[in-house]
Design a protein around this motif. Sequence first.
Motif: not given
Length: 471
Positions: A251, A253, A284, A291
Motif C-alpha cells: 500500500g 503508506d 481505500l 481506513i
Amino acid sequence: MFLNWRFLKPKARGIHLYNTKSKKKEMLKPLHSSHVSIYSCGPTVYAAAQIGNLRSYVFADTLHRALTNAEYKPKHIINITDVGHLTDDADQGEDKIEKAAKKEHRSAESITKEYTKAFLADLTTLNIVTGRYTFPKATDHIPEQIEIIEVLEEKGHTYKTKDGIYFDTKTFPKYGELGGINLVEQQGGARTDMRDKKNPKDFALWKFSGKEKRLQEWDSPWGVGFPGWHLECSAMAISHLGEQIDIHTGGEDHIYTHHNNEIAQSEAATGKVFASIWMHNAFLNLGGNKISKSEGNSIYLADLIKEGFSPLSLRYLFLEAHYRTPLSFTKESLKGAENALHRLYLFTDSLAKTKATFVHNFYLNRFKEAVYDDLNTAKALSLLWQLVRDGDVSNGSKKKTLERMDRMLGLELFGKRLKVDIPQEIKVLAEKREEYRKQKDFKKSDELRDRIQEKGYSVLDRDNGFIIEKL
Ligand code: AMP
Ligand code: ZN
C-alpha cells in the motif's frame, strides 16, 4: 513489413507496470526466464484485516493473474508479520502483537495463529487462491534477519544505541529514492524525536527487550531482543526469492518509510538493486480518511457478509477503480457493484446450457491490452460489458470470451460462487417453487419466484437444481 501489433502474442508486446521508483510505466523484463518474483508486504496479524488491507491483496492478485495469463510463472510471496511491527512505523511505541496478546491475556502465538487463519480465509472468500502464494512468517526467519544485520555491521552501516542496533542512513547515499525523500533536509532541520539516533531517518534493525520480559524474544550477537519490522521483509524476500526480485508491492503508506528502509538495508547488504519495479496501491477511504485499524474506522469483510453482501461484490468494487486511484468506500457504492455483478451473473447463468465456442479476439485482445497496461481493470470491465451487450456476437463466443476474461478478474462468472447466508424462510420458498417446477405447475412456481424477489432474493435455475442470490 507492416505488422499489426494487436495480433502479436501478449508476451511479445509485454506487460507495462507503473514503477513508483522511476515514476513511469515500464515494461516488465523478468530477471529470470523461468519465473517472475513478486514480494507483497503482508498483514500484521494482531487483528482481522480490514477491507482497506484487502484492497492491497486484490491488487496483488490481479497482478498475479495478469502475469499468469501472459504465460509468466509468478513466484509470489505474501509474508505474515507476526512480530516487531510497532504502533509507530518509526520504531517507537509498542509491538502491535505483544500489545494485543497482553490485552487479551493470551500468548502471542495464539493471537498470530488466529489472525493468520482469518486472513487466509478472507483471501479465499475474495477468490484469491491461496495455493498460488507462499506465506512465510517473520518468526520463522530470525536467523536470516540476524545474518543480514551481521553483514551490515561488517560493512559499517550499523551502530548501537541504548535500545537497539540501528541502520545509519548516512552510509547509504541513495536513501529515500522512493517518493523522493530529501535526506539532507531531514538531517538538517529535523526536530523529530531522535532518542540517541544519529539521523532522523535511521531505523532499528534489532531492538533490545529491555527490562521487561517480552512474549516474543530471541538471542542475538547484540543481546536478547526482536527484529525490526522492515528487516523482516528484506530477510523473507531474499531467502525465498533471492537478492534481486522483479516486483515488490504494498500500500502507498509503505513508500515513505517501510520500503525506503527495505531498499537501504537490502542494497547495502547485497550491493545489488533489490527490486526492479515497486508498485503501490492507493488507499481505500471512508469519509475522506484512510481506513485503518489504528484510526478505529475499520470495516471487515465478515460484517459486510453478515449484512447480506456477496463477497465478490467487494472484489468487483475494487476492480472498477484503478489500483492507483484512491477509492472512497460507501455502502451505496458496494451495493452498486453488487447490482452490476449480479446482472453479470444473470447473463452468465443464462448461458448455462450454451456451449462455449470461439474466443472473440477483438474483445479479448483489447481486454488484455487494458489489463497489461498497468492493470487497467476499470477499462477491462467496460470492455466486458460491451461484449455482453454486443448483439453481433454469438452466445457461444461470448461464453468462451467471458471465461477467458474471468481468469484475470476472478469474479467466478461461471464458477462456484461463495454464497451469502440465505434466510430459512427464503430457502423454504425456493424449495417449494422447485417442487412446483418439477410438477410443471409454472403458474405457482412463478408466483413463488415473485414472492422471493419481493423479499430481495432471486432464484436461478441450474442443471442440477437452483441457487439463491441476494438482489
Ligand atoms: P498492515 O497489516 O497494516 O501491515 O497492512 C497490510 C497492507 O494493507 C499494506 O500493504 C498496507 O499498505 C495496506 N493498507 C492498509 N490500509 C489500507 C487502506 N485503507 N487502503 C489500501 N491499502 C491499505
Ligand atoms: Zn514489507
